[in-house]
Design an enzyme around this catalytic site. Structure first.
Site, PDB file in Angstrom:
ATOM      1  N   HIS A   1      -3.459  -5.577   1.130  1.00 29.43           N
ATOM      2  CA  HIS A   1      -2.759  -5.769   2.412  1.00 29.43           C
ATOM      3  C   HIS A   1      -2.704  -7.245   2.815  1.00 29.43           C
ATOM      4  O   HIS A   1      -3.635  -7.722   3.470  1.00 29.43           O
ATOM      5  CB  HIS A   1      -3.501  -5.012   3.521  1.00 29.43           C
TER       6      HIS A   1
ATOM      7  N   GLU B   1      -1.081  -8.616   5.162  1.00 24.08           N
ATOM      8  CA  GLU B   1      -1.050  -8.783   6.628  1.00 24.08           C
ATOM      9  C   GLU B   1      -2.446  -8.758   7.229  1.00 24.08           C
ATOM     10  O   GLU B   1      -2.650  -9.137   8.369  1.00 24.08           O
ATOM     11  CB  GLU B   1      -0.143  -7.734   7.265  1.00 24.08           C
TER      12      GLU B   1
ATOM     13  N   CYS C   1       0.832  -1.209   0.000  1.00 23.37           N
ATOM     14  CA  CYS C   1       0.000   0.000   0.000  1.00 23.37           C
ATOM     15  C   CYS C   1       0.868   1.261   0.000  1.00 23.37           C
ATOM     16  O   CYS C   1       1.516   1.559  -0.990  1.00 23.37           O
ATOM     17  CB  CYS C   1      -0.974  -0.050   1.176  1.00 23.37           C
TER      18      CYS C   1
END
Lengths: 225, 89
Positions: free
Chosen positions: A195, A197, A87
């Site tokens: 993302h 994560e 990002c």
């Protein structure tokens, strides 16, 4: 298996702890590196996480590029060290000239936050170990400036050199060629808007990000060309 | 030694999306204008203006300094073009 991962924190970064937790949960050892340090503490891989580095002033990533740690990261990458930008981290890598193109405001001028389906295009990179082209992943996005643009020549180059890492199935932001992530020539520097994560547990809607981070943990330093 | 006096110049930098690069803000405004009766408007592009002062020994030198800033920092040449104007030349 590696491995120590440095997660860089600029003033305004806000995804560093999610990233650290996700990596540690996969058996890696992640630590936060402050942007004004110029020593990478011998980590095996670097993640530039999401957020708003330096407030995103001027342009996203424009000021972060001048943080002292970026020069060390550029040298680390030149030596084949694995670097993943997520990002805002992707935006920083383009501004730093470590990845081609730029990210501008989403078509429709909407801040986008939600799950996206993306397709693995190239797996010849640090997050593609064990994956195959055409695989679909569900990974959330969360951005206002995720609309990938580059010149026609760059796009052609990315396609010919198999450096488009992900494409959106249902392009949410206007990115040229539905691009959600790209790599450098050697495949050791990758930037992606989604993302991973945040996709590390089925309770949270998807576990598809785990394999990308696992791949990063296992990624070998590529031989510089 | 000949020391030329440095003058403070007021400089305006205009940053606009490059030709051919989609400009979502511009096209949103363009779509809204006819609703207000402005049927003849087109090619709307939104960018930004940066005003700064710089010390140099001539207007030309001031312009060169700021153009260098544009290339290296104030704009992203992948998506933006800049115009530099010295206001008190």
């Amino acid at each position: 298996m590696s491995r120590r991962v440095g997660v860089v924190r600029f003033p305004g970064t806000n995804c560093e702890f999610d990233t650290v937790d996700a990596i540690n949960a996969l058996g890696g050892h992640a630590e936060v590196l402050w942007h004004s340090a110029s020593d990478l503490r011998n980590v095996d891989a670097i993640v530039l996480p999401g957020g708003f580095a330096h407030g995103d002033y001027l342009r996203c990533g424009a000021i972060a590029r001048f943080s002292p740690i970026m020069e060390t990261i550029a040298a680390f990458a030149r030596n084949g060290g694995p670097v993943l930008g997520i990002c805002n981290g992707f935006q920083v890598l383009t501004e730093a000239g470590m990845l081609p193109g730029a990210l501008q405001k989403n078509v429709g001028l909407k801040f986008l936050c939600g799950m996206e389906q993306i397709e693995f295009v190239s797996t010849s990179n640090i997050i593609g170990v064990g994956a195959s082209a055409g695989e679909l992943l569900n990974i959330p996005i969360n951005h206002f400036e995720g609309n990938y643009v580059c010149s026609d020549e760059t796009l052609k180059e990315l396609e010919e050199e198999n450096r488009i890492v992900f494409r959106y199935i249902d392009n949410p932001n206007g990115s040229i060629g539905d691009i959600a992530g790209v790599s450098n020539e050697q495949g050791n520097v990758v930037g992606m808007m989604p993302h991973p994560e945040r996709a590390t547990s089925t309770i949270l809607g998807s576990n598809d990000g785990s394999r990308l981070l696992e791949s990063l943990l296992g990624a070998q330093q590529v031989t510089p060309t | 030694m000949d020391r030329r006096e440095l003058v403070r110049f007021e400089v305006k930098v205009e940053v606009l999306p490059r030709e051919g690069i989609a400009n979502p803000e511009g096209s949103t405004i363009e779509r809204a204008l006819p609703a207000l009766g402005f049927e003849t408007a087109g090619d709307v592009r939104v960018g930004k203006v940066i005003r700064l002062q710089v010390e140099a020994d001539s207007a030309g030198a001031a312009k060169t300094i700021v153009e260098d800033m544009c290339k290296r920092f104030l704009s992203n040449p992948v998506i933006e073009d800049t115009t530099v104007e010295v206001l008190n030349a």
